[in-house]
Design an enzyme around this catalytic site. Structure first.
Site, PDB file in Angstrom:
ATOM      1  N   ASP A   1       0.824  -1.213   0.000  1.00  0.00           N
ATOM      2  CA  ASP A   1       0.000   0.000   0.000  1.00  0.00           C
ATOM      3  C   ASP A   1       0.860   1.265   0.000  1.00  0.00           C
ATOM      4  O   ASP A   1       1.978   1.271   0.516  1.00  0.00           O
ATOM      5  CB  ASP A   1      -0.918  -0.010   1.233  1.00  0.00           C
ATOM      6  CG  ASP A   1      -2.067   0.969   1.090  1.00  0.00           C
ATOM      7  OD1 ASP A   1      -2.401   1.340  -0.051  1.00  0.00           O
ATOM      8  OD2 ASP A   1      -2.627   1.376   2.122  1.00  0.00           O
TER       9      ASP A   1
ATOM     10  N   ARG B   1      -0.055   7.791  -2.719  1.00  0.00           N
ATOM     11  CA  ARG B   1       0.498   8.872  -1.889  1.00  0.00           C
ATOM     12  C   ARG B   1       1.954   9.146  -2.252  1.00  0.00           C
ATOM     13  O   ARG B   1       2.404  10.284  -2.293  1.00  0.00           O
ATOM     14  CB  ARG B   1       0.365   8.511  -0.396  1.00  0.00           C
ATOM     15  CG  ARG B   1      -1.023   8.774   0.147  1.00  0.00           C
ATOM     16  CD  ARG B   1      -1.251   8.071   1.457  1.00  0.00           C
ATOM     17  NE  ARG B   1      -1.458   6.642   1.251  1.00  0.00           N
ATOM     18  CZ  ARG B   1      -1.375   5.735   2.204  1.00  0.00           C
ATOM     19  NH1 ARG B   1      -1.067   6.100   3.427  1.00  0.00           N
ATOM     20  NH2 ARG B   1      -1.605   4.467   1.940  1.00  0.00           N
TER      21      ARG B   1
ATOM     22  N   HIS C   1       2.217   3.446  -8.975  1.00  0.00           N
ATOM     23  CA  HIS C   1       2.030   2.036  -9.347  1.00  0.00           C
ATOM     24  C   HIS C   1       3.199   1.554 -10.211  1.00  0.00           C
ATOM     25  O   HIS C   1       3.714   0.458 -10.021  1.00  0.00           O
ATOM     26  CB  HIS C   1       0.709   1.851 -10.097  1.00  0.00           C
ATOM     27  CG  HIS C   1      -0.511   2.226  -9.292  1.00  0.00           C
ATOM     28  ND1 HIS C   1      -0.669   1.851  -7.979  1.00  0.00           N
ATOM     29  CD2 HIS C   1      -1.626   2.934  -9.617  1.00  0.00           C
ATOM     30  CE1 HIS C   1      -1.830   2.315  -7.528  1.00  0.00           C
ATOM     31  NE2 HIS C   1      -2.425   2.982  -8.500  1.00  0.00           N
TER      32      HIS C   1
ATOM     33  N   TRP D   1     -11.945  -2.498  -7.564  1.00  0.00           N
ATOM     34  CA  TRP D   1     -12.734  -2.305  -8.791  1.00  0.00           C
ATOM     35  C   TRP D   1     -13.551  -1.017  -8.713  1.00  0.00           C
ATOM     36  O   TRP D   1     -14.034  -0.522  -9.726  1.00  0.00           O
ATOM     37  CB  TRP D   1     -13.676  -3.498  -9.040  1.00  0.00           C
ATOM     38  CG  TRP D   1     -12.968  -4.761  -9.441  1.00  0.00           C
ATOM     39  CD1 TRP D   1     -12.918  -5.924  -8.725  1.00  0.00           C
ATOM     40  CD2 TRP D   1     -12.228  -5.008 -10.646  1.00  0.00           C
ATOM     41  NE1 TRP D   1     -12.182  -6.874  -9.412  1.00  0.00           N
ATOM     42  CE2 TRP D   1     -11.753  -6.336 -10.588  1.00  0.00           C
ATOM     43  CE3 TRP D   1     -11.915  -4.230 -11.773  1.00  0.00           C
ATOM     44  CZ2 TRP D   1     -10.978  -6.906 -11.608  1.00  0.00           C
ATOM     45  CZ3 TRP D   1     -11.147  -4.803 -12.784  1.00  0.00           C
ATOM     46  CH2 TRP D   1     -10.693  -6.121 -12.695  1.00  0.00           C
TER      47      TRP D   1
ATOM     48  N   ARG E   1     -12.372   1.878  -7.987  1.00  0.00           N
ATOM     49  CA  ARG E   1     -11.525   3.049  -8.306  1.00  0.00           C
ATOM     50  C   ARG E   1     -11.882   3.599  -9.689  1.00  0.00           C
ATOM     51  O   ARG E   1     -12.550   2.930 -10.479  1.00  0.00           O
ATOM     52  CB  ARG E   1     -10.051   2.637  -8.271  1.00  0.00           C
ATOM     53  CG  ARG E   1      -9.610   2.303  -6.853  1.00  0.00           C
ATOM     54  CD  ARG E   1      -8.119   2.269  -6.731  1.00  0.00           C
ATOM     55  NE  ARG E   1      -7.769   1.988  -5.337  1.00  0.00           N
ATOM     56  CZ  ARG E   1      -6.554   2.090  -4.847  1.00  0.00           C
ATOM     57  NH1 ARG E   1      -5.556   2.461  -5.619  1.00  0.00           N
ATOM     58  NH2 ARG E   1      -6.320   1.827  -3.576  1.00  0.00           N
TER      59      ARG E   1
ATOM     60  N   LEU F   1      10.627 -20.659  -4.663  1.00  0.00           N
ATOM     61  CA  LEU F   1       9.680 -19.733  -4.035  1.00  0.00           C
ATOM     62  C   LEU F   1       8.331 -19.837  -4.746  1.00  0.00           C
ATOM     63  O   LEU F   1       8.269 -19.794  -5.975  1.00  0.00           O
ATOM     64  CB  LEU F   1      10.190 -18.286  -4.150  1.00  0.00           C
ATOM     65  CG  LEU F   1       9.184 -17.178  -3.781  1.00  0.00           C
ATOM     66  CD1 LEU F   1       8.893 -17.176  -2.287  1.00  0.00           C
ATOM     67  CD2 LEU F   1       9.689 -15.801  -4.214  1.00  0.00           C
TER      68      LEU F   1
ATOM     69  N   ARG G   1      -4.659  -1.605   9.093  1.00  0.00           N
ATOM     70  CA  ARG G   1      -5.868  -2.395   8.858  1.00  0.00           C
ATOM     71  C   ARG G   1      -5.574  -3.532   7.881  1.00  0.00           C
ATOM     72  O   ARG G   1      -4.529  -3.544   7.228  1.00  0.00           O
ATOM     73  CB  ARG G   1      -7.015  -1.517   8.344  1.00  0.00           C
ATOM     74  CG  ARG G   1      -6.702  -0.728   7.090  1.00  0.00           C
ATOM     75  CD  ARG G   1      -7.938   0.065   6.633  1.00  0.00           C
ATOM     76  NE  ARG G   1      -7.626   0.936   5.508  1.00  0.00           N
ATOM     77  CZ  ARG G   1      -7.431   2.251   5.596  1.00  0.00           C
ATOM     78  NH1 ARG G   1      -7.522   2.874   6.763  1.00  0.00           N
ATOM     79  NH2 ARG G   1      -7.159   2.961   4.507  1.00  0.00           N
TER      80      ARG G   1
ATOM     81  N   SER H   1      -7.924  -4.752   5.470  1.00  0.00           N
ATOM     82  CA  SER H   1      -8.534  -4.527   4.153  1.00  0.00           C
ATOM     83  C   SER H   1      -8.903  -5.821   3.408  1.00  0.00           C
ATOM     84  O   SER H   1      -8.601  -5.968   2.218  1.00  0.00           O
ATOM     85  CB  SER H   1      -7.608  -3.657   3.280  1.00  0.00           C
ATOM     86  OG  SER H   1      -7.372  -2.412   3.890  1.00  0.00           O
TER      87      SER H   1
HETATM   88  C1  IPE Z   1      -5.333  -2.734  -0.006  1.00  0.00           C
HETATM   89  O1  IPE Z   1      -5.028  -1.412  -0.251  1.00  0.00           O
HETATM   90  C2  IPE Z   1      -5.384  -3.504  -1.288  1.00  0.00           C
HETATM   91  C3  IPE Z   1      -4.099  -3.688  -1.956  1.00  0.00           C
HETATM   92  C4  IPE Z   1      -2.938  -3.328  -1.505  1.00  0.00           C
HETATM   93  C5  IPE Z   1      -4.155  -4.337  -3.228  1.00  0.00           C
HETATM   94  P1  IPE Z   1      -6.166  -0.289  -0.365  1.00  0.00           P
HETATM   95  O2  IPE Z   1      -5.476   0.986  -0.579  1.00  0.00           O
HETATM   96  O3  IPE Z   1      -7.173  -0.694  -1.376  1.00  0.00           O
HETATM   97  O4  IPE Z   1      -6.831  -0.376   1.074  1.00  0.00           O
HETATM   98  P2  IPE Z   1      -7.862   0.595   1.808  1.00  0.00           P
HETATM   99  O5  IPE Z   1      -9.053   0.687   0.919  1.00  0.00           O
HETATM  100  O6  IPE Z   1      -7.197   1.896   2.004  1.00  0.00           O
HETATM  101  O7  IPE Z   1      -8.158  -0.084   3.100  1.00  0.00           O
HETATM  102  C1  IPE Z   2      -1.619   0.241  -3.339  1.00  0.00           C
HETATM  103  O1  IPE Z   2      -1.416   1.617  -3.350  1.00  0.00           O
HETATM  104  C2  IPE Z   2      -1.922  -0.315  -4.705  1.00  0.00           C
HETATM  105  C3  IPE Z   2      -3.278  -0.808  -4.864  1.00  0.00           C
HETATM  106  C4  IPE Z   2      -4.216  -0.793  -3.955  1.00  0.00           C
HETATM  107  C5  IPE Z   2      -3.623  -1.361  -6.155  1.00  0.00           C
HETATM  108  P1  IPE Z   2      -2.615   2.643  -3.347  1.00  0.00           P
HETATM  109  O2  IPE Z   2      -3.014   2.901  -4.759  1.00  0.00           O
HETATM  110  O3  IPE Z   2      -3.716   2.167  -2.481  1.00  0.00           O
HETATM  111  O4  IPE Z   2      -1.932   3.913  -2.743  1.00  0.00           O
HETATM  112  P2  IPE Z   2      -2.510   4.899  -1.628  1.00  0.00           P
HETATM  113  O5  IPE Z   2      -2.923   4.047  -0.473  1.00  0.00           O
HETATM  114  O6  IPE Z   2      -3.674   5.606  -2.242  1.00  0.00           O
HETATM  115  O7  IPE Z   2      -1.375   5.800  -1.326  1.00  0.00           O
HETATM  116 MG    MG Z   3      -4.110   2.383  -0.495  1.00  0.00          MG
END
Ligand code: IPE
Ligand code: IPE
Ligand code: MG
Length: 242
Positions: free
Chosen positions: A15, A19, A32, A64, A66, A126, A189, A191
């Site tokens: 995650d 940001r 990403h 999904w 987003r 692995l 969390r 998630s």
């Molecule tokens: C969790 O991250 C899912 C993945 C890392 C793929 P999110 O960014 O979607 O989690 P929430 O929604 O902030 O909890």
């Molecule tokens: C994790 O990073 C990647 C996915 C959930 C696909 P985020 O895209 O959730 O990045 P933040 O949490 O918004 O910074």
């Molecule tokens: Mg995130």
């Protein structure tokens, strides 16, 4: 290192990509794109540490929701990364697996993943499990459905259902429970990740954003893990007596 070798399964919630990009004045997609290098580094680190199973949360069912452009970018990156990395993964003895509802992914991603899984099926160094279109609650619902079908067909007596029956009907009954779960990006969390499988996992939360995370961070967390006393309900005295 003896303690490190006791870890059978590490699971990571990757995650903080969005940001990371925004902090530098870029679009979320830039985060990403840079997250791919972190995946490379962590896979290498897991190989070096002798960890047999690594599960990476790459895309949740909730993701999904987003914006379409971000989903398209993520799916494009996924297909590209698989195609580019498969030979190196194979050369390094990595076996690729997936967990989640693969049927929801774009056709070209499914094909790339299928090819990569077939190519690497015989590798044993692995097991790299990509959680894609994954939801822990959906996995549990799918398990309930599979068990109910067997009961209705008369192949299973409901009175015989126990924890082992449940495990046998999850997506990957052969994969050991998670020993160590890591979440980058600073949020504390779960998630909807591997809800059954993390029942007794040690949890680590780090503020490091995923694109900055490298195998040295993994190594450091694994070292901390080795100092934790896992009691599984017993007393510390009982555990230390062994
Ligand atoms: C969790 O991250 C899912 C993945 C890392 C793929 P999110 O960014 O979607 O989690 P929430 O929604 O902030 O909890
Ligand atoms: C994790 O990073 C990647 C996915 C959930 C696909 P985020 O895209 O959730 O990045 P933040 O949490 O918004 O910074
Ligand atoms: Mg995130």
């Amino acid at each position: 290192m003896e303690i490190e070798n006791k870890i059978k399964h590490v699971a990571i919630i990757m995650d903080g990509n969005g940001r990371w990009a925004q902090q530098q004045g870029h679009q979320r997609g830039f985060g990403h794109e840079n997250g791919v290098e972190s995946v490379r580094s962590v896979v290498e680190g897991a190989c070096e540490l002798g960890i047999p199973y690594l599960t990476l949360y790459a895309f949740s069912t909730e993701n999904w929701n987003r914006p379409k452009e971000e989903i398209d970018l993520l799916m494009g990156l996924l297909g590209k990364a698989i195609a580019e990395e498969v030979d190196k993964l194979h050369a390094n003895g990595v076996r690729l697996l997936t967990t989640g509802r693969m049927e929801n992914l774009p056709e070209d991603c499914q094909v790339a993943l299928q090819k990569a899984m077939e190519k690497t099926a015989g590798n044993t160094r692995l097991n790299l499990v990509l959680a894609l279109s994954y939801s822990g609650r959906s996995e549990i619902a799918d398990m309930a459905k599979a068990i109910a079908r067997k009961a209705v067909a008369g192949d299973l007596n409901p009175d015989d259902i126990d924890e082992n029956t449940v495990r046998q009907h999850l997506y990957h009954p052969e994969i050991p429970d998670v020993d160590l779960m890591i979440r980058t990006g600073g949020d504390v969390r779960v998630s909807n990740f591997l809800l059954w499988e993390i029942a007794y996992a040690e949890l680590f939360f780090t503020p490091v954003l995923w694109p900055d995370f490298r195998k040295d961070h993994l190594r450091e967390i694994v070292t901390q893990f080795s100092t934790r006393e896992r009691r599984f309900g017993k007393t510390g005295e009982q555990v230390r007596a062994h």
